[in-house]
Design a protein around this motif. Sequence first.
Motif, short mmCIF file in Angstrom:
data_model
loop_
_atom_site.label_atom_id
_atom_site.label_comp_id
_atom_site.label_asym_id
_atom_site.label_seq_id
_atom_site.Cartn_x
_atom_site.Cartn_y
_atom_site.Cartn_z
N PRO A 493 -7.81 -2.78 -14.13
CA PRO A 493 -9.27 -2.61 -13.99
C PRO A 493 -9.65 -1.28 -13.35
CG PRO A 493 -8.61 -4.80 -13.28
CD PRO A 493 -7.35 -4.03 -13.49
N PHE A 508 -8.34 8.57 -6.77
CA PHE A 508 -8.02 7.74 -5.60
C PHE A 508 -6.98 8.41 -4.71
CE2 PHE A 508 -5.56 4.40 -3.46
CZ PHE A 508 -6.58 3.78 -2.77
N TRP B 433 -9.17 -5.12 1.77
CA TRP B 433 -8.71 -4.56 0.50
C TRP B 433 -7.19 -4.44 0.58
CZ3 TRP B 433 -10.24 -3.02 -4.30
CH2 TRP B 433 -9.39 -2.17 -4.99
N MET B 434 -6.51 -5.11 -0.33
CA MET B 434 -5.05 -5.07 -0.38
C MET B 434 -4.46 -5.34 1.01
SD MET B 434 -4.42 -4.26 -3.62
CE MET B 434 -3.19 -3.10 -4.22
N ASP B 435 -5.03 -6.31 1.69
CA ASP B 435 -4.54 -6.71 3.04
C ASP B 435 -4.57 -5.57 4.04
OD1 ASP B 435 -3.98 -9.16 1.89
OD2 ASP B 435 -1.94 -8.56 1.37
N LYS B 436 -5.37 -4.55 3.82
CA LYS B 436 -5.21 -3.34 4.60
C LYS B 436 -6.52 -2.74 5.10
CE LYS B 436 -2.08 0.59 4.29
NZ LYS B 436 -1.15 1.30 3.42
N TYR B 437 -7.51 -2.65 4.24
CA TYR B 437 -8.75 -1.96 4.61
C TYR B 437 -9.89 -2.97 4.74
CZ TYR B 437 -6.21 2.30 3.57
OH TYR B 437 -5.30 3.31 3.58
N THR B 490 -11.43 5.87 1.97
CA THR B 490 -10.25 5.57 1.15
C THR B 490 -10.66 5.01 -0.21
OG1 THR B 490 -9.03 5.06 3.17
CG2 THR B 490 -8.07 4.28 1.09
N LEU B 491 -11.60 4.10 -0.21
CA LEU B 491 -11.91 3.36 -1.44
C LEU B 491 -13.06 3.95 -2.25
CD1 LEU B 491 -11.46 -0.31 -0.17
CD2 LEU B 491 -9.77 1.26 -1.11
N LEU B 494 -12.82 4.71 -5.92
CA LEU B 494 -12.73 3.61 -6.88
C LEU B 494 -14.10 3.21 -7.40
CD1 LEU B 494 -10.02 1.36 -5.21
CD2 LEU B 494 -9.75 3.16 -6.91
N PHE B 508 -11.99 -5.26 -10.35
CA PHE B 508 -10.65 -5.32 -9.76
C PHE B 508 -10.33 -6.72 -9.24
CE2 PHE B 508 -7.68 -4.89 -6.19
CZ PHE B 508 -6.63 -4.28 -6.85
#
Lengths: 560, 560
Positions: A493, A508, B433-437, B490-491, B494, B508
């Motif tokens: 995605p 990214f 986000w992804m266990d991180k952010y 960071t994101l 996206l 996503f």
Amino acid sequence: MMMLVRLNMRMALAALCGGVLLVTLYWSRCGDLAHRPIGSVLSYASPDRATNEIECSINGEYSVACRRDLDQIYVPFSFLHKYFEIYGKLTFVDGTEKFEWSHSYSKVYHPKKKYDPRGTFTTFENYNVEVRDRVKCISGIEGVPVSTQWEPRGYFYPTQIAQFGLAHYSKNITEPPPRVKIIDDGDKFLEKWIVSQDAVLTREFDSELKSNVLRFSTSDQASSQVWLKVNISQDFVLSMDLQLRPNSSMTVILQNKDKKETVYLHYVTSTQLIYAQEDHTYYGIGVDKKWRRITRDLIIDMQKGWALQDRPKRKSPRNKFKISGIILSGSGGVSDIRVSSSSHTAHFHAAARWLRAAQRARGGWPVPARRRVAPGVPDLRPGWHSAMSQGHGISVLCRAYYRSGDAGYLRAAQRALLLLDVPSGAGGVKALWMDKYVWYEEYPTQPPLFVLNGFIYTLLGLYDLHVMEGENSVSLAKKMFDDGMLSLKTLLPLFDTGSGSFYDLRHFTLGVSPNIARWDYHATHVNQLYLLAGLDPDPILINTAKRWEGYMQGKRAAHN
Amino acid sequence: MMMLVRLNMRMALAALCGGVLLVTLYWSRCGDLAHRPIGSVLSYASPDRATNEIECSINGEYSVACRRDLDQIYVPFSFLHKYFEIYGKLTFVDGTEKFEWSHSYSKVYHPKKKYDPRGTFTTFENYNVEVRDRVKCISGIEGVPVSTQWEPRGYFYPTQIAQFGLAHYSKNITEPPPRVKIIDDGDKFLEKWIVSQDAVLTREFDSELKSNVLRFSTSDQASSQVWLKVNISQDFVLSMDLQLRPNSSMTVILQNKDKKETVYLHYVTSTQLIYAQEDHTYYGIGVDKKWRRITRDLIIDMQKGWALQDRPKRKSPRNKFKISGIILSGSGGVSDIRVSSSSHTAHFHAAARWLRAAQRARGGWPVPARRRVAPGVPDLRPGWHSAMSQGHGISVLCRAYYRSGDAGYLRAAQRALLLLDVPSGAGGVKALWMDKYVWYEEYPTQPPLFVLNGFIYTLLGLYDLHVMEGENSVSLAKKMFDDGMLSLKTLLPLFDTGSGSFYDLRHFTLGVSPNIARWDYHATHVNQLYLLAGLDPDPILINTAKRWEGYMQGKRAAHN
């Protein structure tokens, strides 16, 4: 009266939308958003009408001359082409002219059956690797393309060599068998060669080839030759067994049927790749004194000679030229001379042989050219590996194993896996997305780029090997394929722009402007996804393929 | 002769591109890709020319009637508007007609100075929350908007109430001070009220208000009234101190200056929000017998009454109506009656008071409406929290603290932080986000959606509180802001579509089609990023803001 009514309607519209005074609103946003038309858009125009010119101010930045007819504004396509990057052409069908508007210039191929590693490789039967400008020529020694993509001197680019092999493997399946004309096989087909006075030509049995061959020897005089006059049109792939002593050559004469133009292709005992001067192009076929079989696409060889001299590409030379002669000079032997419409198998095997021979101890095919990938990313220095080379290499080797039964090809394919598990920073090609999802990098930069198409090609190589090892096997290839598919289905995605796809995720990892895939790469993505959707029932694959195909017809993801 | 030359050129083009026979290529892709025009596109047309109609086949799917003049094809804007969602309008400037092409319909505001929590909130001085269709009305008791966005019966939506407060706070800063007309203050301004025979009106000193007030009492007869005739145009925000016994009311009469149309706005002792029948609209202002100050935008109150009866919105009613009377009925007191052009401070404080009073033990403002967020995601059930409500709430409370010095507001703002650290699954609003952010979720669904604009608004609330606590303080707000900014930077890439932005990342998390932000949300993103770029020097913020602003003028990220 009509005009008055129209004016009132406009004022009403302006009132409803809170329009600026002295402004007539036509297609402004007012309330609901507009949606894409379904079916035909009605015609507001009638033939042969006068239109007035009207200035169109584009976003307040510059102006374009438009036309106006009553309430309709007409915008010139030349502007739309540049502004939206859409394409159009006039066609004549049954005497009627029509303008064909195309949102993209690329084509999607829907797979007719499940992908099989023994069959065609994706849509590669449509590829013509050797005609690409970035292919310098087909090497005379190895019979594989030499790339100038990132290094103008030319180098062996494993990805390109593998694609050359896969394209010919695929064409061999999809095309009808080639027309083959045997010129001289020393047995049933014997040509009458012209031998100049100080030259010698004999026919004798060769114990290595186990067949009759022609043995020739000419003097140092330029006029001393052995030659064969032929008149072959249409087909241009020449192959023969050839054995040359030092300073010997085999020359093919091509003639333009319309013009007085003669082209000489010299295959010479040299290690120089290619040399061209005017109508003479020279390919070094090496200095090995043993028999070799050479298979040359003469038209490609001729065109690459021209390209080396910066002559423009010519249109359909296959229709304009004929083979008019073969000249032998120096000394050596020839046998089994054929001209065919194609020789895909020979080209495929040349690629497979090259891959097997060029593979290094770690199982890789290092790329000997420096690669500038993206601003802000250190260059890949000569010797870098590409997951796409590894994957494509595996795909070629698996097919060579399948065709030949030679287990050496299978072992080479298995060795090629190793680098996929080595991080980019350690000379390998593996990246991790957020420390979590593995990605096989086409360009193993740091930070990683996550190129999509190269990653999927790598997955196909893994799938090929897995199937070749036995579909029920629990193997490294299978595990790597499964890991990669999980990454793909998770991250796919992120490549969706809502109206196309991203080539990679550099926006990214580098924080730069996104790198949108041009339509041919986008079409590659779609083709790849349709293929994978046949291997994995996860709806994300087929749904994304369909949505992305729609983008090529101007559809877009919805906005809120 | 000219035609022949043109034809030859076309044929040459077709030859170069490998075109299909009988096809004239115009703007097909051939070799290099086209780029956006720089500066003006030259005109191919001259005024008043005849054009022929020609059928344009759009991606082979449907047809549109276009015009042709020699080599140029003209495409109707009505089609382009729908196909590309671009906008256009005819304007008359200095007697010349011009067509203005707009890529987007939204506007970006470049901040003139660094954002300050004591100042305007982003671009909210341009917001008019109460005129929105999804605002049912301004409640008579609390003086805050009631939303019908996800629940037609109406409910207090903390985000909307906070936006109402922030908009009025900001307008109070950017607009000139209101015109204020004191109608009757019991002291210097005394009006002559008309008292019907069985009614009583007295002026007396009120110990609670510490000023002279009007005391009225009417009989049960409908004709028994105390009323004041006025003639006030232009300004419509009425405020007064009001004390009503049960079954009493204060009614305002509005008259259309052009037409014989009278509208009655009744403020009644009831807890019913709103009721409307024909020209009468009733607002319940509660049954509390104590003094209250009410501040009503009469035009908004009138329009919401009409909307309740599904009457169409009217254009600029402020120009067409006047206040012609105030009627008191039942018994009670009034004092300090004013009409002003605006009363932003009163509206702001109403929102701040509501937020402080409605806050629950965990510091949250639960949303009492069920929210269907996206297909495939479980609904948010009544009582859900929104990080955007929490952030906006904090922004309001910080400003109320700044204006009033009342530390209770600051403590309420601090309490509002707590839920930002509670995961969505546990009744809070935090996603990872992804266990991180960390991401503060406007809609705390599972799986999360990562809505961009609501997240940034939450960050602004955190920033506001951090500054109010003292910029050098090490506080929870500061830590949460820093964590959030790291996530954002960071994101952020996206959310970049290459030609716009995504509203959220549902593609996503749900694997569905991306949810593109419509232009007004996109403009919000750009405005927010420009603001944050003033607080954080990381180039990703300013670079993204600039690139995204460019998308609104039709620029796109490059393709490869």
